[in-house]
Design a protein around this motif. Structure first.
Motif, PDB file in Angstrom:
ATOM      1  N   LEU A 190      10.535  -3.415 -16.472  1.00  0.00           N
ATOM      2  CA  LEU A 190      11.895  -3.540 -16.989  1.00  0.00           C
ATOM      3  C   LEU A 190      11.867  -4.506 -18.151  1.00  0.00           C
ATOM      4  CD1 LEU A 190      15.245  -3.767 -15.138  1.00  0.00           C
ATOM      5  CD2 LEU A 190      14.662  -5.582 -16.780  1.00  0.00           C
ATOM      6  N   HIS A 191      12.616  -4.192 -19.216  1.00  0.00           N
ATOM      7  CA  HIS A 191      12.582  -5.001 -20.432  1.00  0.00           C
ATOM      8  C   HIS A 191      13.926  -4.900 -21.130  1.00  0.00           C
ATOM      9  CE1 HIS A 191      10.835  -6.811 -24.075  1.00  0.00           C
ATOM     10  NE2 HIS A 191       9.757  -7.059 -23.357  1.00  0.00           N
ATOM     11  N   ILE A 192      14.270  -5.924 -21.900  1.00  0.00           N
ATOM     12  CA  ILE A 192      15.437  -5.785 -22.769  1.00  0.00           C
ATOM     13  C   ILE A 192      15.100  -4.771 -23.870  1.00  0.00           C
ATOM     14  CG2 ILE A 192      16.306  -8.099 -22.279  1.00  0.00           C
ATOM     15  CD1 ILE A 192      15.222  -8.958 -25.051  1.00  0.00           C
ATOM     16  N   GLU A 193      16.128  -4.090 -24.362  1.00  0.00           N
ATOM     17  CA  GLU A 193      15.866  -3.013 -25.325  1.00  0.00           C
ATOM     18  C   GLU A 193      15.276  -3.533 -26.636  1.00  0.00           C
ATOM     19  OE1 GLU A 193      18.165   0.275 -28.111  1.00  0.00           O
ATOM     20  OE2 GLU A 193      19.323  -0.899 -26.675  1.00  0.00           O
ATOM     21  N   GLN A 194      15.730  -4.688 -27.108  1.00  0.00           N
ATOM     22  CA  GLN A 194      15.341  -5.228 -28.417  1.00  0.00           C
ATOM     23  C   GLN A 194      15.836  -4.342 -29.561  1.00  0.00           C
ATOM     24  OE1 GLN A 194      11.011  -5.693 -27.177  1.00  0.00           O
ATOM     25  NE2 GLN A 194      11.341  -7.698 -28.087  1.00  0.00           N
ATOM     26  N   GLY A 195      16.836  -3.571 -29.283  1.00  0.00           N
ATOM     27  CA  GLY A 195      17.515  -2.733 -30.268  1.00  0.00           C
ATOM     28  C   GLY A 195      18.982  -2.688 -29.887  1.00  0.00           C
ATOM     29  N   ASN A 196      19.769  -1.892 -30.610  1.00  0.00           N
ATOM     30  CA  ASN A 196      21.228  -1.946 -30.456  1.00  0.00           C
ATOM     31  C   ASN A 196      21.836  -0.723 -29.797  1.00  0.00           C
ATOM     32  OD1 ASN A 196      23.469  -3.565 -30.768  1.00  0.00           O
ATOM     33  ND2 ASN A 196      24.034  -2.693 -32.742  1.00  0.00           N
ATOM     34  N   HIS A 197      21.019   0.256 -29.402  1.00  0.00           N
ATOM     35  CA  HIS A 197      21.589   1.525 -28.923  1.00  0.00           C
ATOM     36  C   HIS A 197      22.388   1.346 -27.634  1.00  0.00           C
ATOM     37  CE1 HIS A 197      21.981   5.839 -28.417  1.00  0.00           C
ATOM     38  NE2 HIS A 197      21.586   5.699 -27.159  1.00  0.00           N
ATOM     39  N   LEU A 198      21.815   0.688 -26.634  1.00  0.00           N
ATOM     40  CA  LEU A 198      22.513   0.539 -25.355  1.00  0.00           C
ATOM     41  C   LEU A 198      23.772  -0.312 -25.511  1.00  0.00           C
ATOM     42  CD1 LEU A 198      19.514  -0.086 -22.900  1.00  0.00           C
ATOM     43  CD2 LEU A 198      20.713   2.064 -23.342  1.00  0.00           C
ATOM     44  N   TYR A 199      23.656  -1.434 -26.197  1.00  0.00           N
ATOM     45  CA  TYR A 199      24.797  -2.335 -26.353  1.00  0.00           C
ATOM     46  C   TYR A 199      25.914  -1.687 -27.148  1.00  0.00           C
ATOM     47  CZ  TYR A 199      27.535  -6.453 -27.584  1.00  0.00           C
ATOM     48  OH  TYR A 199      28.564  -7.345 -27.763  1.00  0.00           O
ATOM     49  N   GLN A 200      25.551  -1.057 -28.239  1.00  0.00           N
ATOM     50  CA  GLN A 200      26.542  -0.443 -29.121  1.00  0.00           C
ATOM     51  C   GLN A 200      27.293   0.699 -28.432  1.00  0.00           C
ATOM     52  OE1 GLN A 200      24.987   1.414 -32.800  1.00  0.00           O
ATOM     53  NE2 GLN A 200      26.204  -0.094 -33.884  1.00  0.00           N
ATOM     54  N   ASN A 201      26.597   1.397 -27.536  1.00  0.00           N
ATOM     55  CA  ASN A 201      27.202   2.557 -26.875  1.00  0.00           C
ATOM     56  C   ASN A 201      27.656   2.270 -25.444  1.00  0.00           C
ATOM     57  OD1 ASN A 201      26.773   4.974 -28.831  1.00  0.00           O
ATOM     58  ND2 ASN A 201      24.837   3.870 -28.880  1.00  0.00           N
TER      59      ASN A 201
END
Length: 419
Positions: A190-201
Motif C-alpha cells: 500500500l502506498h500514497i498515490e504521489q499524483g492527483n487522480h484519486l484526490y481530485q476525483n
C-alpha cells in the motif's frame, strides 16, 4: 486498545521519529543513514508490541512475522521508511503503518490465520542518496550488481559499500538476503498515490494495473569551447544552442503521444549539465538526461527512435556531434490480475470508492512482482504533492487503506475466530 485512528496517528509519528507531522523542512532519512536505522528500530518496537517476530536480514531489510506454521505459505506485505532529502512523512511510511494496522485488526478480531504473514520494511528504497533505488527489494530477488554499486557515491563521496558497512552490514555477504521462490505465496504494497487522480476525483482507493518503469537516456552534444568575447557568431559551435531545441521537442511530442495513447505516456528532460559552465566560455559540451515512462514498452521504444532521428537532424544542421547513451531500460511491470480482482471485490463489498490505474512511480513491489504474484494499492495524496514537506494524506484515507488491506489478509490467510 486505542481506537484505530489514534493508533494510526501515533504509529505514523513514531515511525517518523517526531511528535508532529508539520515540519517546515520535511523529513530526511536517506538510505543506510542513522535516521533510517532509528526508524527501523521503531518498526521493530511496534511490531514486537503486536507479538510479531522481528529480524533483520543481511542487506538491512526488517522483517516482522506472524508465524503460525513454518511449512505454511506466507503472504507478504510492506514498503519503506527512507525518504528523499526534505521529503514528506507519508511516502513509504503509510505502507508500513497500514501493514501493521491490518495485522492489528486481525488480532483485534481474534483471527487465527492458516498462513504466515510477513511485513517487510525494505531498506533504501529511494534513489535520493546514491542514484540507485530499491536496494533492499532488489537484493531480496537477486538483482544485485556489486561491481556497479560498490563505487557509487553520495553527495558527500560516501560509497554504497562504505554506507552499508557503517550501517553495520557485511558487504561480502549482503546478497545472502536473497529469497527462494517458496518464500512467499504473494506480496502486496500500500502506498500514497504521489499524483492527483484519486484526490481530485474524490476516490478512496486506486487498484494498480501496472508500473511504468523508465527508459533513461543521456544525450551528449559535443561542440567547441571558445572565448565568448572573441569568437564571431558565425564561427561558433555552441553545444547548448545546438541541443536546446531537443528540450521543447521532448515536451511537445510526449504531450501529443499521451493524447493519442490508451496508456499514459510521459517524457522529461530532467537534467542538464553544461561544460565548462563558465560565464566567458562558449559551451563545448552539454549533457541532457531524458526520462521516458509508460506501461507500454513499445511506445517508449518509439520515442527513443524519435529522439535519435531528431538528434541526427541537429547534428547535420549545427555541424556538431551528438551521442545517445541508454543508461536505464526497464520493462514495465504488470501486476497480478487475480489480486486486482480480489481487491475490486473487497472495495465493492465494503462500499469503498475505487478505480483501476497505473503507477508513474516505481516502488518495491515492482521487484517483488518479478518473482511472486503481487499487488499495489494507492490511497490519495492531497493535491498530488509528494517528495515535499507539504506531502499529506488524511488519517481517514489511511484508515480506509488499513480496512482494505485487513479484509484482503483475512480472505487470504483463512483461519477462524478464537474465543
Amino acid at each position: 486498545m486505542t481506537k484505530l485512528h489514534e493508533w494510526i496517528e501515533n504509529t505514523l509519528l513514531a515511525l517518523n521519529l517526531t511528535d508532529s507531522m508539520e515540519q517546515k523542512t520535511g523529513f530526511t532519512r536517506l538510505g543506510f543513514s542513522r535516521e533510517e536505522k532509528l526508524a527501523h528500530e521503531q518498526f521493530r518496537n511496534i511490531a514486537s508490541s503486536l507479538a510479531l517476530k522481528t529480524q533483520q536480514d543481511e542487506v538491512g531489510n526488517q522483517w516482522a512475522i506472524w508465524e503460525v506454521d513454518p511449512d505454511a505459505p506466507t503472504i507478504g506485505l510492506g514498503s519503506h521508511l527512507d525518504t528523499v532529502i526534505e521529503g514528506g512523512g507519508y511516502d513509504g511510511v503509510v505502507g508500513i503503518v497500514a501493514a501493521l494496522g491490518a495485522i492489528r485488526e486481525l488480532k483485534r478480531k481474534r483471527i487465527k490465520p492458516k498462513k504466515n504473514i510477513a511485513i517487510l520494511c525494505f531498506i533504501s528504497e529511494e534513489s535520493a542518496r546514491f542514484g540507485v533505488s530499491t536496494i533492499g527489494s532488489k537484493t531480496l530477488i537477486g538483482k544485485v550488481d556489486k561491481n556497479k554499486w560498490e563505487n557509487m557515491k553520495d553527495y558527500e563521496h560516501v560509497t554504497i559499500r562504505q554506507a552499508m558497512e557503517q550501517y553495520g552490514l557485511n558487504w561480502e555477504t549482503f546478497h545472502q538476503a536473497y529469497c527462494e521462490d517458496n518464500r512467499f505465496e504473494s506480496f502486496i504494497e500500500l502506498h500514497i498515490e504521489q499524483g492527483n487522480h484519486l484526490y481530485q476525483n474524490h476516490i478512496d482507493i486506486g487498484i494498480v494495473y501496472g508500473i511504468s518503469t523508465p527508459i533513461r537516456l543521456k544525450v551528449t552534444a559535443y561542440g567547441q569551447s571558445n572565448h565568448t568575447g572573441t569568437t564571431q557568431m558565425y564561427e561558433r559551435k555552441d553545444a547548448l544552442v545546438a541541443i536546446a531545441p531537443l528540450i521543447n521537442v521532448v515536451q511537445k511530442e510526449a504531450a501529443e503521444i499521451n493524447k493519442q495513447s490508451e496508456q499514459a505516456f510521459v517524457a522529461t528532460v530532467s537534467t542538464v549539465n553544461v561544460l565548462p559552465n563558465a560565464m566567458n566560455v562558449i559551451p563545448g559540451k552539454v549533457e541532457l538526461g531524458i526520462d521516458i515512462r509508460s506501461v507500454d514498452d513499445k511506445l517508449k521504444r518509439q520515442f527513443v527512435s524519435l529522439v535519435e532521428t531528431y538528434c541526427k537532424r541537429l547534428e547535420k544542421e549545427n555541424q556538431i556531434e551528438i551521442r545517445i547513451d541508454e543508461i536505464v531500460n526497464e520493462k514495465a511491470v504488470l501486476l497480478d490480475k487475480d489480486i486486482q480482482q480480489k481487491l475490486t471485490n473487497i472495495c465493492d463489498e465494503l462500499k469503498i470508492s475505487y478505480c483501476h490505474m497505473n503507477s508513474g512511480a516505481g516502488h518495491d513491489v515492482m521487484n517483488m512482482a518479478k518473482r511472486w504474484p503481487s499487488g499495489l494499492i494507492f490511497i490519495p495524496s492531497v493535491n498530488g504533492i509528494s517528495h515535499h514537506p507539504d506531502e499529506y494524506t488524511p488519517l481517514r484515507n489511511i484508515q480506509i487503506g488499513v480496512s482494505v488491506l485487513a479484509a484482503y489478509l483475512e480472505r487470504e490467510v483463512g483461519g477462524c475466530t478464537t474465543s
